[in-house]
Design an enzyme around this catalytic site. Structure first.
Site, PDB file in Angstrom:
ATOM      1  N   ASP A  20      28.975 -37.901  20.256  1.00 56.34           N
ATOM      2  CA  ASP A  20      29.190 -36.583  20.862  1.00 56.34           C
ATOM      3  C   ASP A  20      28.251 -35.591  20.173  1.00 56.34           C
ATOM      4  OD1 ASP A  20      31.809 -35.515  22.699  1.00 56.34           O
ATOM      5  OD2 ASP A  20      30.617 -33.971  21.700  1.00 56.34           O
ATOM      6  N   ARG A  53      42.573 -43.650  30.151  1.00 55.33           N
ATOM      7  CA  ARG A  53      42.492 -44.140  28.767  1.00 55.33           C
ATOM      8  C   ARG A  53      43.345 -45.405  28.638  1.00 55.33           C
ATOM      9  NH1 ARG A  53      41.640 -38.424  27.333  1.00 55.33           N
ATOM     10  NH2 ARG A  53      43.804 -37.887  27.736  1.00 55.33           N
ATOM     11  N   CYS A  64      32.811 -36.239  36.436  1.00 58.23           N
ATOM     12  CA  CYS A  64      33.778 -35.177  36.752  1.00 58.23           C
ATOM     13  C   CYS A  64      33.110 -34.078  37.580  1.00 58.23           C
ATOM     14  CB  CYS A  64      34.405 -34.615  35.482  1.00 58.23           C
ATOM     15  SG  CYS A  64      33.211 -33.913  34.346  1.00 58.23           S
ATOM     16  N   PHE A 114      30.198 -39.666  24.768  1.00 59.13           N
ATOM     17  CA  PHE A 114      30.840 -38.382  25.108  1.00 59.13           C
ATOM     18  C   PHE A 114      32.311 -38.447  24.688  1.00 59.13           C
ATOM     19  CE2 PHE A 114      27.621 -39.528  28.249  1.00 59.13           C
ATOM     20  CZ  PHE A 114      26.742 -38.456  28.185  1.00 59.13           C
ATOM     21  N   ASP A 118      31.830 -40.884  29.573  1.00 60.73           N
ATOM     22  CA  ASP A 118      32.629 -39.812  30.187  1.00 60.73           C
ATOM     23  C   ASP A 118      31.922 -38.477  29.980  1.00 60.73           C
ATOM     24  OD1 ASP A 118      34.663 -38.339  31.325  1.00 60.73           O
ATOM     25  OD2 ASP A 118      35.925 -38.364  29.537  1.00 60.73           O
TER      26      ASP A 118
HETATM   27  N1  SAH Z   1      36.300 -38.685  26.953  1.00 62.17           N
HETATM   28  C1  SAH Z   1      36.810 -37.465  26.353  1.00 62.17           C
HETATM   29  C2  SAH Z   1      36.338 -36.219  27.088  1.00 62.17           C
HETATM   30  C3  SAH Z   1      34.829 -36.056  27.179  1.00 62.17           C
HETATM   31  S1  SAH Z   1      34.332 -34.436  27.557  1.00 62.17           S
HETATM   32  C4  SAH Z   1      38.333 -37.552  26.250  1.00 62.17           C
HETATM   33  O1  SAH Z   1      38.929 -38.496  26.787  1.00 62.17           O
HETATM   34  O2  SAH Z   1      38.935 -36.665  25.642  1.00 62.17           O
HETATM   35  C5  SAH Z   1      32.611 -34.501  27.379  1.00 62.17           C
HETATM   36  C6  SAH Z   1      32.094 -34.468  25.963  1.00 62.17           C
HETATM   37  O3  SAH Z   1      30.682 -34.651  26.020  1.00 62.17           O
HETATM   38  C7  SAH Z   1      32.287 -33.183  25.191  1.00 62.17           C
HETATM   39  O4  SAH Z   1      32.957 -33.467  23.984  1.00 62.17           O
HETATM   40  C8  SAH Z   1      30.867 -32.663  24.859  1.00 62.17           C
HETATM   41  O5  SAH Z   1      30.767 -32.126  23.560  1.00 62.17           O
HETATM   42  C9  SAH Z   1      30.063 -33.913  24.973  1.00 62.17           C
HETATM   43  N2  SAH Z   1      28.640 -33.811  25.355  1.00 62.17           N
HETATM   44  C10 SAH Z   1      28.088 -33.031  26.300  1.00 62.17           C
HETATM   45  N3  SAH Z   1      26.769 -33.340  26.464  1.00 62.17           N
HETATM   46  C11 SAH Z   1      26.505 -34.347  25.580  1.00 62.17           C
HETATM   47  C12 SAH Z   1      25.353 -35.119  25.276  1.00 62.17           C
HETATM   48  N4  SAH Z   1      24.196 -34.926  25.924  1.00 62.17           N
HETATM   49  N5  SAH Z   1      25.458 -36.071  24.344  1.00 62.17           N
HETATM   50  C13 SAH Z   1      26.627 -36.284  23.695  1.00 62.17           C
HETATM   51  N6  SAH Z   1      27.748 -35.600  23.946  1.00 62.17           N
HETATM   52  C14 SAH Z   1      27.692 -34.647  24.880  1.00 62.17           C
END
Ligand code: SAH
Length: 402
Positions: free
Chosen positions: A256, A218, A346, A234, A306
């Site tokens: 998200d 970040r 990940c 995401f 992400d």
């Molecule tokens: N970048 C964030 C962590 C991301 S975790 C941080 O730094 O805290 C991944 C996220 O993707 C989750 O919040 C989940 O709800 C979301 N997610 C999963 N599949 C998705 C999709 N198809 N479209 C949008 N969001 C999605």
């Protein structure tokens, strides 16, 4: 508390490895697969400590028995003379704390499973609360001991357990949650990361509540955010969004599927004294929203992607690569010339080489010149043992898109 299981007390059950299958144990890889086991003596119950022996009777060390998992034993240590008891866990925890500089940061990971010699055990610190995951039969058996050792070592008001998800399903154990020590965690805990603050819901949030593994990333990504219009795909609770805005980003669009995560992202923006008008939250599927943006001709200076783990097993690898390619293709297309792409995976099964190839495939299809500025990985409080390279999972590319 489970009884002390010193190997000299010959009551210890034993697992014998097939001849020719000891190589990985000799290299201190902590997993023994069911197919490598030739014999189990002494009727160990789930989680019980077993001595692990080679076909020639040599004892490699002690591990936790998991009758319902393909990973039949996870090694606690490789010392035939040592038992597994509170002193062992105190020693391991001491090592984990020393590795992190011997201090207690406000928040972060204190124990990273195999990376800290404690298979199945994750401990995260959220200000004055610890949140643990005990994801194997062995970890479950010792959890009260571990909580007691943690309570005497790490100053905290409470220790909360949240063991669930695919880990426990695969292991064939029950998901469980509850307070193991002290007071239960509040609904929201405020943590600090650099000069940012985040509210975390450790009971209902993902994993133990927050993605500490992205902490350094970040910060690195924010280094390119000044003045930028950012698409944060995401977004979860807005970790990248808040960090980028504090570093001078002009606007951020969070996407998200989770309304709760987006709600928390909004609160985090306000909590950091940032302008809510600079943030647009879109509840939806990143794949669809990015396509819509492409059709509308919307452009950004920075795109952050992400996603959650796309590849849970080897058979999903191809489909996962396709998924990574698709979002990266869309992401690249939404960037202005000279824009920055911060893209992550990940999925442990997608290694660096495959990930780079996948992003290159997307760049090729987009017809854009993409240059790697920085290779990113999981935060240093998520260490990886060289004997257990499977512990590497998070990788990222920070690229300039021409
Ligand atoms: N970048 C964030 C962590 C991301 S975790 C941080 O730094 O805290 C991944 C996220 O993707 C989750 O919040 C989940 O709800 C979301 N997610 C999963 N599949 C998705 C999709 N198809 N479209 C949008 N969001 C999605």
């Amino acid at each position: 508390m489970p009884p002390t299981t010193h190997p000299h007390e010959r009551r210890l059950p034993a697992v014998t490895i097939k001849g020719g299958r000891e190589k990985s144990l000799a290299r201190r890889h902590p997993w023994v697969f069911s197919g490598a086991v030739s014999r189990v003596d002494g009727k160990p119950a789930p989680g019980d400590t077993v001595a692990v022996c080679g076909a020639d009777g040599v004892v490699y060390g002690m591990g936790a028995f998991s009758p319902r998992s393909k990973i039949r034993v996870r090694m606690w240590h490789f010392d035939p003379e040592q038992g597994v008891d509170a002193a062992f866990f105190r020693h391991r925890l001491g090592g984990a704390l020393r590795l992190r500089g011997g201090t207690f940061p406000d928040s972060g990971r204190i124990v990273n499973a195999e990376g800290d010699g404690l298979p199945g055990i994750v401990v995260d610190r959220y200000a004055s609360h610890l949140v643990c995951q005990f994801l194997t039969a062995g970890a479950q058996l010792w959890k009260e001991t571990l909580a007691a050792v943690l309570a005497e070592t790490v100053p905290c008001q409470g220790i909360y357990e949240r063991s669930g998800g695919e880990g426990v399903d695969r292991e064939g154990i029950e998901a469980c949650a509850g307070t193991l020590y002290g007071v239960p965690p509040p609904e929201r805990i405020e943590i600090r990361e650099g000069d940012c603050r985040f509210l975390v819901d450790v009971r209902h949030g993902h994993k133990t509540g927050f993605y500490f593994d992205q902490r350094e990333n970040r910060r690195r990504v924010a280094g390119y955010a000044n003045g930028a219009e950012v698409l944060n795909g995401f977004s979860y609770t807005g970790g990248f969004a808040v960090t980028a805005l504090r570093a001078g980003a002009r606007r951020v669009v969070n996407i998200d599927t989770s309304a709760d995560a987006l709600q928390m992202a909004s609160e985090n923006v306000v909590r950091n004294g940032l302008d809510p008008a600079a943030v647009e939250n879109i509840e939806g599927d990143v794949f669809q929203v990015l396509r819509r943006f492409r059709d509308e001709g919307r452009l950004f200076d920075m795109v952050i992607l992400d996603p959650p783990k796309f590849a849970g097993s080897r058979k999903h690898l191809q489909k996962a690569a396709r998924g990574y390619k698709d979002i990266n293709l869309l992401g690249i297309k939404l960037l202005r010339a000279g824009g920055v792409l911060a893209t992550f995976s990940c999925s442990g099964l997608v290694d660096r080489e495959l990930f780079q190839k996948t992003v290159a495939w997307a760049a090729g299809d987009a017809g854009r010149e993409v240059r790697i500025l920085e290779w990113l990985s999981q935060a240093p409080d998520h260490p990886v043992s060289l004997a257990f390279p499977e512990g590497t999972y998070l990788k990222g590319l920070l690229c300039r898109v021409g």
